[in-house]
Design an enzyme around this catalytic site. Structure first.
Site, short mmCIF file in Angstrom:
data_model
loop_
_atom_site.label_atom_id
_atom_site.label_comp_id
_atom_site.label_asym_id
_atom_site.label_seq_id
_atom_site.Cartn_x
_atom_site.Cartn_y
_atom_site.Cartn_z
N GLY A 178 1.93 -1.82 -19.17
CA GLY A 178 0.88 -2.94 -20.27
C GLY A 178 -0.28 -3.36 -18.14
O GLY A 178 0.46 -3.22 -17.49
N CYS A 179 -1.40 -3.35 -19.29
CA CYS A 179 -2.31 -3.53 -17.63
C CYS A 179 -3.27 -5.04 -17.93
O CYS A 179 -4.11 -5.16 -19.05
CB CYS A 179 -2.74 -2.89 -17.55
SG CYS A 179 -1.01 -1.52 -17.22
#
Lengths: 381, 506
Positions: A16-17
């Protein structure tokens, strides 16, 4: 442990980011301080296992040369790769990438950069006649897949990627980005779930002057990868982002499609939408889906991809990841969170959330734009 | 040989009638296509030797008075000398000749679909709810260019430079497998035609020509050209949406077909364009195709005859060297390749071939898809996988292995009442499916079973949507060829390698 390559026993990396981007359409340059603050605000979107930046306009003195940024595990790897480079490239300049030893980035690979162009009498000319760009792409693939302990993380002209394991604000300090100027910046904060300490896994990913920062997981990775392999791309990194980079390279550079059409392949409109189009457009979009169905990126993503003449930000076809855009004068700002935009630009002219699958395309002004259908459906404040 | 009627073979099933329940309505006598039942003055008498357990009698008995059971009389158990072998020896010693059977092999071979498990989303990517979000199953079969060629209008709008090659549009990735008029009844074909039209998919009419009644369904019909060339003429080639050249069939690779003369009545004779009462023989090979270059000529002869407006499909059985064969077929110009696996069905085949020749569809498909990708020609043709697709799960796994669509034959017949008794070749089908006896055919109502076929494919499509949603994708093309979403269980390294999938846990 320090690793450049994805040697973990997994098919691919999942993360995720958070992401940010700034572009000035008049190519006015700014340093990295702004974007560092913006991505730092998204601190919690990462977990300290990957941060990075792409800067366009970073190397005006070497603008006509390919700027390779390469990480090495050890001196032996460096020697091996340099042997390959010397054989095939005219190297104008090589030097260590300047870094500041800071407490938060203790352990790092050997970081080197090379400004060079392919030799006209290189060996591979004996059996094929690749253009310079194609040869650079091939060289990147060769080094990344065949040379142990070496990884090319930037290969464009007048642009550079600076990335590593750490929070992005620390990576910015490590590479001293306050001293670097560019007209376009993208930044990434990574939250991987299964590949700790992997320098190669940080974003942005690049190929030539394409750079991608990406938040999401491509649920169609399996077929996207196999599709690219049909066109001789070697997916050594096993990441979603690598897939996106290569698909764009294939569609835009090799197949000569417009950026607008390419974005309509990555996030293809649903058939129910296509059916409502006028006949010629309907035919075109149906053909796009028929031909490029295997290049459809399915699953959640928000990406910013940069190229030397502009920037594109977009979401997946049902918007499963956040993405906000704003403009102020000649600047366009993109981020995962509106708060990050406010950090860069407290009073933007307009702020909007791009719709699912609808790209925000920003081109710098000196480029004569062919066929821009700029999506103007902006929801103002 | 005085006692020629004496047989060692005991009846396989017993048709037992509960005389206390039986009301002597004689419906069983009427329903059984095999003549098992007769009326013995005060009760129904069953000739167990004739019973094939097709299930018609007990399904239609109003009093539930009939049970068909396996004959409990034991053959001495022997894991090596199984009844299958012993009975076949008796049969052949009594009557000589080749043992003929209908349907796919009943023998227990490993079913690879049952050793593959699907992936789903957890945490890192969201699954998608197919009841709330669009979920696309639309599929196009036909040649796709490897890249899009663009032109621009005066306004700078991009448009297609060349029209797309002809495609078959399917609303869901299923087609009805080729089953000819002759091998099955016209009513069975009509049921599939009605369902195909309502579903927005296609049926394949097999090699027996196109009956006049089916002509209006042309947009949902693939017409077939097989080695017997039955009913083939120019209008026939142009009457469907695509043309298929049948080279082989999964149940009987390398074997032709033989529809005995007694089955060639007026209607079939007309449709097949052969004289009344003559045997309809499909030679084992096409006698104008002795090699790949001959196939290319036939493909292009058909394309010429259809003005390049119909995709041409080539149907082959999955045999050992299938990957190279299909590569050749694609290079010969086929737009679709239909691969029929080892367990595929048939109206009649020598049991030795049906039970021993060919390879499973899962392995064939995996290798073909991989080979075409290695050669960079996967876009040149669509792949249809067949050979006992028993559920939507099988279909999903076939698509993940690389199929564009799957064909269902036996499953469609099961909808019509088929109990997979395997006696299709006798022409006595009590369900009116694999028979031409008018009193039997009449009982198969095309509208009733057309609707049930519609129900089945609709239900399977919903199930595929559920699975796509659980995998976090909303379009079938994101599953197609995505072997990363499959994992193997109880498979050897070689099997995993052939399938191109990883073992569960990795």
């Amino acid at each position: 442990m320090l690793r450049l390559k994805n040697t973990f026993s997994i098919e691919r990396d999942i993360s995720g980011c958070g992401l940010c981007g700034i572009i000035n359409i008049k190519k006015v340059k700014i340093n990295g301080e702004n974007i560092k603050r913006a991505i730092a605000l998204e601190h919690d979107r990462g977990n300290g296992l990957g941060g990075g930046f792409a800067v366009y306009g970073a190397y005006p003195d070497y603008a006509s040369l390919y700027a390779f940024h390469i990480m090495y595990d050890d001196i032996a790897a460096k020697n091996n790769v340099e042997e390959y480079l010397k054989k095939n490239f005219v190297i104008e300049k090589n030097e260590p990438i300047p870094v500041l030893k800071i407490s938060k980035i203790l352990d790092h690979p050997i970081l080197y950069r090379y400004f060079m162009k392919p030799k006209s009498d290189r060996e591979d000319r004996l059996f094929h006649d690749l253009k310079d760009d194609d040869f650079v792409v091939r060289s990147v693939m060769v080094i990344n897949s065949q040379y142990d302990g070496a990884y090319v993380f930037s290969s464009g002209k007048n642009m550079g990627v600076f990335k590593g394991v750490g929070y992005p604000e620390d990576i910015a300090d490590f590479y001293m980005l306050d001293d670097i100027e560019g007209y376009m910046w993208t930044a990434h904060n990574r939250f991987p779930t299964n590949t700790p300490g992997w320098w190669g896994g940080a974003h942005p990913f690049t190929l030539l002057d394409w750079s991608i920062v990406h938040n999401g997981e491509i649920s169609s990775y399996g077929i996207n990868k196999r599709y690219l392999e049909m066109f001789k791309y070697s997916l050594s990194l096993k990441t979603d982002t690598e897939v996106i980079t290569y698909i764009l390279d294939l569609l835009i550079r090799k197949h000569g499609l417009t950026i607008e059409l390419a974005t309509n392949i990555l996030a293809a409109p649903f058939y129910q939408t296509i059916e409502k189009m006028d006949p010629p457009k309907r035919e075109l979009f149906t053909a796009l889906r028929q031909i490029y169905g295997s290049a459809l990126l399915n699953g959640p993503f928000a990406i910013i991809f940069g190229f030397s003449d502009g920037m594109v930000a977009m979401n997946d076809r049902i918007k499963l990841r956040p993405l906000v855009a704003a403009t102020k004068g000649d600047f366009t700002y993109i981020a995962s969170e509106e708060a990050s935009i406010m950090e860069m630009c407290p009073s933007p002219d307009i702020v909007w959330s791009p719709k699912a699958g609808e790209p925000v395309i920003v081109r710098t002004e000196n480029v004569k734009a062919k066929n821009i259908v700029q999506k103007e459906e902006m929801v103002s404040l | 040989m005085t006692k020629s009627s004496f047989s060692n073979i005991q009846p396989e099933f017993l048709a037992l009638i509960d005389d206390t329940k039986c009301v002597r309505c004689k419906r069983c006598i009427q329903n059984c296509g095999w003549g098992t039942y007769s009326f013995g003055g005060d009760k129904i008498i069953a000739d167990h030797y004739k019973c094939v357990a097709c299930g018609r009698c007990y399904t239609y008995c109003p009093e539930d008075a009939i049970s068909v059971v396996k004959n409990p009389t034991v053959m001495r158990e022997n894991a090596n000398w199984h009844d299958y072998h012993i009975k076949n020896i008796w049969k052949q010693s009594e009557i000589s000749g080749i043992i003929i059977s209908g349907m796919g092999t009943p023998l227990k071979y490993k079913k690879y679909f049952d050793h593959m498990l699907l992936d789903a989303c957890q945490v890192t990517n969201p699954s998608i709810d197919p009841l709330r979000e669009p979920m696309e199953l639309r599929t196009f079969l036909g040649k796709k260019p490897s890249k899009l060629e663009l032109d621009f209008t005066e306004d700078g709008e991009p448009i297609l430079k060349n029209p797309m090659p002809p495609q078959i549009e399917l609303q869901t990735p299923f087609i009805f497998a080729p089953m000819s008029y002759g091998s099955i009844s016209l009513n069975a074909q009509k049921a599939m035609a009605l369902a195909a039209k309502a579903l927005g998919i296609v049926m394949n009419i097999g090699e027996g020509g196109l009956h006049d009644d089916l002509v209006p369904f042309g947009k949902h019909i693939i017409v077939q050209v097989a080695s017997g060339r039955f009913g083939v003429h120019r209008d026939y080639l142009n009457s469907g949406i695509a043309v298929e050249i049948k080279i082989g069939q999964g149940a009987k690779p390398g074997i032709g077909g033989h529809l005995p003369g007694e089955k060639i009545g007026m209607d079939i004779s007309r449709t097949r364009m052969i004289p009344l009462g003559t045997d309809a023989i499909s030679p084992a090979p096409h006698h104008d195709i002795y090699s790949i270059e001959d196939l290319r000529q036939l493909i292009f002869a058909i394309k010429e005859a259809t003005d390049y407006k119909k995709p041409v499909s080539v149907k082959v059985a999955a045999v050992h060297n299938i990957a190279a064969i299909v590569s050749g077929i694609v290079r010969a110009g086929a737009d679709i390749v239909y691969i029929d696996g080892f367990t595929g069905g048939t109206g009649a085949a020598p049991a030795i071939v049906r039970d021993n020749t060919g390879i499973p569809i899962e392995l064939a498909l995996a290798q073909v898809d991989e080979r075409l990708r290695q050669e960079g020609i996967r876009n040149e043709a669509s792949l249809i996988a067949a050979g006992s697709i028993r559920s939507s799960a099988d279909a999903v796994k076939a698509i993940a292995l690389g199929a564009d669509a799957v064909a269902i034959g036996t499953a469609a017949l099961v909808v019509m009442g088929c109990h997979v008794c395997g006696k299709c070749h006798t022409g006595n089908c009590s369900w009116g499916i694999t028979t031409q006896r008018s009193e039997l055919v009449r009982r198969l109502d095309p509208e009733v079973y057309g609707e049930r076929l519609y129900n089945l494919i609709t239900a399977w499509s919903h199930e595929i949507m559920e699975v796509l949603g659980s995998m976090g994708v909303n379009s079938i093309e994101s599953l197609r060829g995505s072997r990363e979403r499959l994992r193997g269980v109880e498979l050897t390294d070689s099997e995993l390698q052939v399938l191109g999938i990883k073992h569960a846990g990795l």
